[in-house]
Scaffold this motif. Sequence first.
Motif, PDB file in Angstrom:
ATOM      1  N   SER A 108       1.560   6.619  -6.907  1.00 24.31           N
ATOM      2  CA  SER A 108       0.419   7.377  -7.431  1.00 24.31           C
ATOM      3  C   SER A 108       0.526   8.856  -7.050  1.00 24.31           C
ATOM      4  O   SER A 108       0.170   9.729  -7.852  1.00 24.31           O
ATOM      5  N   GLU A 109       1.016   9.148  -5.862  1.00 22.26           N
ATOM      6  CA  GLU A 109       1.202  10.546  -5.450  1.00 22.26           C
ATOM      7  C   GLU A 109       2.262  11.236  -6.304  1.00 22.26           C
ATOM      8  O   GLU A 109       2.221  12.440  -6.506  1.00 22.26           O
ATOM      9  N   GLN A 110       3.198  10.471  -6.827  1.00 22.34           N
ATOM     10  CA  GLN A 110       4.241  11.019  -7.681  1.00 22.34           C
ATOM     11  C   GLN A 110       3.628  11.642  -8.941  1.00 22.34           C
ATOM     12  O   GLN A 110       4.138  12.623  -9.468  1.00 22.34           O
ATOM     13  N   TYR A 111       2.511  11.073  -9.387  1.00 24.83           N
ATOM     14  CA  TYR A 111       1.825  11.594 -10.571  1.00 24.83           C
ATOM     15  C   TYR A 111       0.609  12.445 -10.208  1.00 24.83           C
ATOM     16  O   TYR A 111      -0.212  12.764 -11.075  1.00 24.83           O
ATOM     17  N   GLY A 112       0.468  12.797  -8.929  1.00 26.24           N
ATOM     18  CA  GLY A 112      -0.588  13.695  -8.501  1.00 26.24           C
ATOM     19  C   GLY A 112      -1.956  13.045  -8.378  1.00 26.24           C
ATOM     20  O   GLY A 112      -2.975  13.731  -8.451  1.00 26.24           O
ATOM     21  N   VAL A 113      -2.002  11.739  -8.174  1.00 26.58           N
ATOM     22  CA  VAL A 113      -3.265  11.012  -8.041  1.00 26.58           C
ATOM     23  C   VAL A 113      -3.284  10.360  -6.659  1.00 26.58           C
ATOM     24  O   VAL A 113      -2.289   9.779  -6.232  1.00 26.58           O
ATOM     25  N   SER A 114      -4.427  10.481  -5.966  1.00 26.31           N
ATOM     26  CA  SER A 114      -4.508   9.832  -4.658  1.00 26.31           C
ATOM     27  C   SER A 114      -4.696   8.321  -4.824  1.00 26.31           C
ATOM     28  O   SER A 114      -5.071   7.840  -5.903  1.00 26.31           O
ATOM     29  N   LEU A 115      -4.469   7.581  -3.777  1.00 19.77           N
ATOM     30  CA  LEU A 115      -4.559   6.121  -3.836  1.00 19.77           C
ATOM     31  C   LEU A 115      -5.989   5.670  -4.142  1.00 19.77           C
ATOM     32  O   LEU A 115      -6.200   4.755  -4.950  1.00 19.77           O
ATOM     33  N   ASP A 116      -6.983   6.325  -3.531  1.00 18.65           N
ATOM     34  CA  ASP A 116      -8.369   5.943  -3.780  1.00 18.65           C
ATOM     35  C   ASP A 116      -8.765   6.198  -5.231  1.00 18.65           C
ATOM     36  O   ASP A 116      -9.441   5.378  -5.861  1.00 18.65           O
ATOM     37  N   THR A 117      -8.341   7.335  -5.763  1.00 18.61           N
ATOM     38  CA  THR A 117      -8.641   7.648  -7.166  1.00 18.61           C
ATOM     39  C   THR A 117      -7.980   6.638  -8.088  1.00 18.61           C
ATOM     40  O   THR A 117      -8.575   6.182  -9.073  1.00 18.61           O
ATOM     41  N   GLN A 156       0.826  -1.206   0.000  1.00 14.79           N
ATOM     42  CA  GLN A 156       0.000   0.000   0.000  1.00 14.79           C
ATOM     43  C   GLN A 156       0.860   1.256   0.000  1.00 14.79           C
ATOM     44  O   GLN A 156       0.562   2.236  -0.691  1.00 14.79           O
ATOM     45  N   THR A 157       1.948   1.233   0.765  1.00 16.52           N
ATOM     46  CA  THR A 157       2.837   2.392   0.815  1.00 16.52           C
ATOM     47  C   THR A 157       3.473   2.640  -0.536  1.00 16.52           C
ATOM     48  O   THR A 157       3.552   3.788  -1.006  1.00 16.52           O
ATOM     49  N   ARG A 158       3.928   1.581  -1.195  1.00 20.02           N
ATOM     50  CA  ARG A 158       4.572   1.731  -2.504  1.00 20.02           C
ATOM     51  C   ARG A 158       3.592   2.244  -3.553  1.00 20.02           C
ATOM     52  O   ARG A 158       3.917   3.123  -4.346  1.00 20.02           O
ATOM     53  N   ILE A 159       2.385   1.682  -3.564  1.00 25.72           N
ATOM     54  CA  ILE A 159       1.393   2.094  -4.545  1.00 25.72           C
ATOM     55  C   ILE A 159       0.979   3.543  -4.313  1.00 25.72           C
ATOM     56  O   ILE A 159       0.861   4.337  -5.256  1.00 25.72           O
ATOM     57  N   SER A 160       0.773   3.905  -3.041  1.00 30.09           N
ATOM     58  CA  SER A 160       0.366   5.288  -2.752  1.00 30.09           C
ATOM     59  C   SER A 160       1.486   6.264  -3.098  1.00 30.09           C
ATOM     60  O   SER A 160       1.227   7.348  -3.635  1.00 30.09           O
ATOM     61  N   ALA A 161       2.733   5.889  -2.840  1.00 27.77           N
ATOM     62  CA  ALA A 161       3.857   6.776  -3.173  1.00 27.77           C
ATOM     63  C   ALA A 161       3.980   6.960  -4.678  1.00 27.77           C
ATOM     64  O   ALA A 161       4.217   8.084  -5.162  1.00 27.77           O
TER      65      ALA A 161
END
Length: 100
Positions: free
Chosen positions: A77-86, A70-75
């Motif tokens: 996705s945040e790198q491209y300006g998208v939240s994990l839920d989105t 979850q941490t890797r995926i959220s990091a």
Amino acid sequence: MVFTSAALLVRSRGPDEFWRKRRVFKLAAVTLHGRPRNVFTFAIRAVHRALAYATKGRKLKKLDMVELWQTRISASSEQYGVSLDTFRNGLNKSDILLNR
């Protein structure tokens, strides 16, 4: 086995006890040092404790891997300006299954 008296025959537990103790000592020899490795009463207690910790550790390892995923995926996705839920909703709408 040779028994010199009937009392020794009664006290004898046979080869089963040897193999039971040998199994415990083999498990104790892997990780333990000193007295818990060489004395049966200490060895059996330490082996039971170690096996209990190993069982807990396997469950905790799975939880740690989920958290790391979850941490890797959220990091990423945040790198491209998208939240994990989105990001997850987008994957669901696109019918993309992500294997952990």
